[in-house]
Scaffold this motif. Structure first.
Motif, PDB file in Angstrom:
ATOM      1  N   TYR A   1      35.248  66.428  53.675  1.00  7.18           N
ATOM      2  CA  TYR A   1      33.949  66.935  53.214  1.00  7.18           C
ATOM      3  C   TYR A   1      33.241  65.874  52.360  1.00  7.18           C
ATOM      4  O   TYR A   1      33.860  65.294  51.467  1.00  7.18           O
TER       5      TYR A   1
ATOM      6  N   TRP B   1      30.368  71.616  59.595  1.00  7.15           N
ATOM      7  CA  TRP B   1      30.542  72.250  58.289  1.00  7.15           C
ATOM      8  C   TRP B   1      29.627  73.445  58.077  1.00  7.15           C
ATOM      9  O   TRP B   1      30.098  74.535  57.759  1.00  7.15           O
TER      10      TRP B   1
ATOM     11  N   HIS C   1      40.480  83.577  48.217  1.00  8.65           N
ATOM     12  CA  HIS C   1      41.793  82.942  48.323  1.00  8.65           C
ATOM     13  C   HIS C   1      42.497  82.869  46.979  1.00  8.65           C
ATOM     14  O   HIS C   1      41.854  82.886  45.931  1.00  8.65           O
TER      15      HIS C   1
ATOM     16  N   TYR D   1      37.687  66.748  50.734  1.00  7.95           N
ATOM     17  CA  TYR D   1      38.539  67.853  51.201  1.00  7.95           C
ATOM     18  C   TYR D   1      38.331  68.031  52.701  1.00  7.95           C
ATOM     19  O   TYR D   1      37.226  68.375  53.141  1.00  7.95           O
TER      20      TYR D   1
ATOM     21  N   GLU E   1      34.960  85.884  46.714  1.00 10.34           N
ATOM     22  CA  GLU E   1      33.706  85.254  47.119  1.00 10.34           C
ATOM     23  C   GLU E   1      33.003  85.956  48.273  1.00 10.34           C
ATOM     24  O   GLU E   1      33.030  85.476  49.406  1.00 10.34           O
TER      25      GLU E   1
ATOM     26  N   GLU F   1      30.673  83.584  43.904  1.00  9.26           N
ATOM     27  CA  GLU F   1      32.135  83.422  43.794  1.00  9.26           C
ATOM     28  C   GLU F   1      32.548  83.186  42.347  1.00  9.26           C
ATOM     29  O   GLU F   1      31.846  82.517  41.588  1.00  9.26           O
TER      30      GLU F   1
ATOM     31  N   ASP G   1      28.036  76.053  45.717  1.00  7.97           N
ATOM     32  CA  ASP G   1      29.476  76.273  45.565  1.00  7.97           C
ATOM     33  C   ASP G   1      30.055  75.006  44.947  1.00  7.97           C
ATOM     34  O   ASP G   1      29.696  73.895  45.353  1.00  7.97           O
TER      35      ASP G   1
ATOM     36  N   CYS H   1      28.769  72.463  47.766  1.00  8.82           N
ATOM     37  CA  CYS H   1      28.139  72.932  48.988  1.00  8.82           C
ATOM     38  C   CYS H   1      26.787  73.493  48.584  1.00  8.82           C
ATOM     39  O   CYS H   1      26.684  74.198  47.570  1.00  8.82           O
TER      40      CYS H   1
ATOM     41  N   MET I   1      43.265  74.335  45.796  1.00 10.29           N
ATOM     42  CA  MET I   1      42.064  75.173  45.869  1.00 10.29           C
ATOM     43  C   MET I   1      42.323  76.413  46.715  1.00 10.29           C
ATOM     44  O   MET I   1      41.926  77.517  46.345  1.00 10.29           O
ATOM     45  N   HIS I   2      42.955  76.200  47.859  1.00 11.32           N
ATOM     46  CA  HIS I   2      43.179  77.318  48.785  1.00 11.32           C
ATOM     47  C   HIS I   2      44.664  77.609  48.887  1.00 11.32           C
ATOM     48  O   HIS I   2      45.425  76.798  49.402  1.00 11.32           O
TER      49      HIS I   2
ATOM     50  N   PHE J   1      35.915  69.317  46.058  1.00  8.97           N
ATOM     51  CA  PHE J   1      35.415  69.392  47.435  1.00  8.97           C
ATOM     52  C   PHE J   1      35.346  68.002  48.085  1.00  8.97           C
ATOM     53  O   PHE J   1      35.541  67.870  49.292  1.00  8.97           O
TER      54      PHE J   1
HETATM   55  N1  MF3 Z   1      34.543  76.536  47.628  1.00  7.92           N
HETATM   56  C1  MF3 Z   1      34.795  76.803  49.002  1.00  7.92           C
HETATM   57  C2  MF3 Z   1      35.632  78.010  48.964  1.00  7.92           C
HETATM   58  O1  MF3 Z   1      35.289  78.829  48.222  1.00  7.92           O
HETATM   59  C3  MF3 Z   1      35.401  75.672  49.716  1.00  7.92           C
HETATM   60  C4  MF3 Z   1      34.487  74.571  49.916  1.00  7.92           C
HETATM   61  S1  MF3 Z   1      34.916  73.750  51.311  1.00  7.92           S
HETATM   62  C5  MF3 Z   1      34.739  72.150  50.924  1.00  7.92           C
HETATM   63  O2  MF3 Z   1      36.640  78.203  49.532  1.00  7.92           O
HETATM   64  F1  MF3 Z   1      35.100  71.464  51.915  1.00  7.92           F
HETATM   65  F2  MF3 Z   1      33.513  71.953  50.597  1.00  7.92           F
HETATM   66  F3  MF3 Z   1      35.476  71.865  49.908  1.00  7.92           F
END
Ligand code: MF3
Ligand code: CO
Length: 288
Positions: free
Chosen positions: A79, A238, A188, A76, A221, A252, A110, A84, A194-195, A73
């Motif tokens: 961020y 954010w 995702h 990202y 999630e 998640e 998260d 989170c 990650m995404h 994160f």
């Molecule tokens: N973990 C988040 C998701 O599930 C994404 C976090 S956004 C970030 O998609 F910027 F904190 F990385």
């Protein structure tokens, strides 16, 4: 690089850009998933009235880096944290900081890590001290919906089976019609980023749905609100909060699709206990 399991050698299914992982690559994703699982276990135990969310962020970064992994994160899209930390009416993407946790709060944490190029991503909701039973119930409902979705991460199934199962699970709960299921944010695909494709909604989407195949990895999630599902983003760009100010929970996991069933890469037991209770076959019952 000498093996086909390197992160730079993944295969994408052409028609939908879904990254298909080999068994060796899924095994590497399991290692990344375990870093996330162990970090979240540490964080869960550290949560107490009086601590700040920044304190949790420090623990997370230290845990991830000491495992040889990188907090995914951090940085990202700019961020500023390794986790989170979303409190009460904050749904997702709460930025860790000076906020002091109080008894009665509920916190969604998260966390994501990259190990040897592979991503793991998971979230839990934790109570701070004693919490109103209605909110404990909201967290239980959300976690149960997550597992209902994970159970449908089946080779030969359809992507929409997951979202429909999440939604049906929420609605089947006592008072389930009243909960809001967030639609603006979805799960995702995950792997070397990650995404990735595909999006994994937490609700039923009518129409043709993507076929689920061996080697897919998905982050499921659900975000479930005590009231309305409508959300907005705060001025920090954010933090996502409920518009009605009522609480929301977020759970998640990252799951891999195998011919033996779903393998929950970010659960310490791979999903063995939950899937056994649900009567769902999983490689977790025979693999660590
Ligand atoms: N973990 C988040 C998701 O599930 C994404 C976090 S956004 C970030 O998609 F910027 F904190 F990385
Ligand atoms: Co995610």
């Amino acid at each position: 690089m000498c093996s086909t399991s390197s992160a730079s050698e993944t295969v994408f299914r052409r028609k939908d850009r879904v990254e298909v992982k080999s068994a060796e690559q899924i095994a590497l994703m399991r290692e990344a998933g375990l870093v996330v699982a162990r970090t979240l276990a540490l964080l869960r135990d550290a949560v107490a009235p009086g601590i700040t969310t920044r304190f949790l962020d420090v623990i997370a970064e230290e845990s991830i880096r000491s495992s040889g992994a990188i907090p995914s994160f951090l940085g990202y899209h700019g961020y500023p944290g390794s986790i989170c930390a979303s409190v009460n009416d904050e749904v997702v993407h709460g930025i860790p900081g000076d906020r002091v946790l109080l008894a009665g709060d509920q916190l969604s944490i998260d966390c994501g890590a990259i190990l040897a190029g592979w991503h793991g991503d998971a979230a839990i909701t934790v109570s701070v001290g004693e919490v109103d039973p209605a909110f404990l119930e909201l967290s239980r409902v959300t976690e149960e919906a997550l597992w209902a979705g994970l159970a449908k991460a089946q080779v030969g199934g359809k992507l929409n089976d997951i979202g429909r199962s999440v939604e049906d699970s929420v609605r089947a709960q006592p008072g389930g019609a009243a909960y809001g299921i967030v639609e603006e944010y979805v799960g995702h695909g995950i792997g070397t980023s990650m995404h990735m494709e595909p999006n994994v909604p937490n609700y039923d989407v009518t129409g043709k749905s993507l076929g689920l195949i061996e080697g897919m990895a998905l982050a499921v999630e659900p975000m479930v609100c005590a009231g309305q599902r409508t959300v907005r983003t705060l001025d920090d760009d954010w933090t996502v909060v409920t518009v009605d100010g009522l609480r929301a929970c977020h759970w998640e996991h990252t799951v891999a699709l195998t011919t033996e069933g779903p393998w929950v890469l970010t659960a310490l037991d791979g999903g063995a206990a939950r899937f056994a209770a649900l009567g769902v076959a999983s490689p977790a019952s025979t693999r660590a």
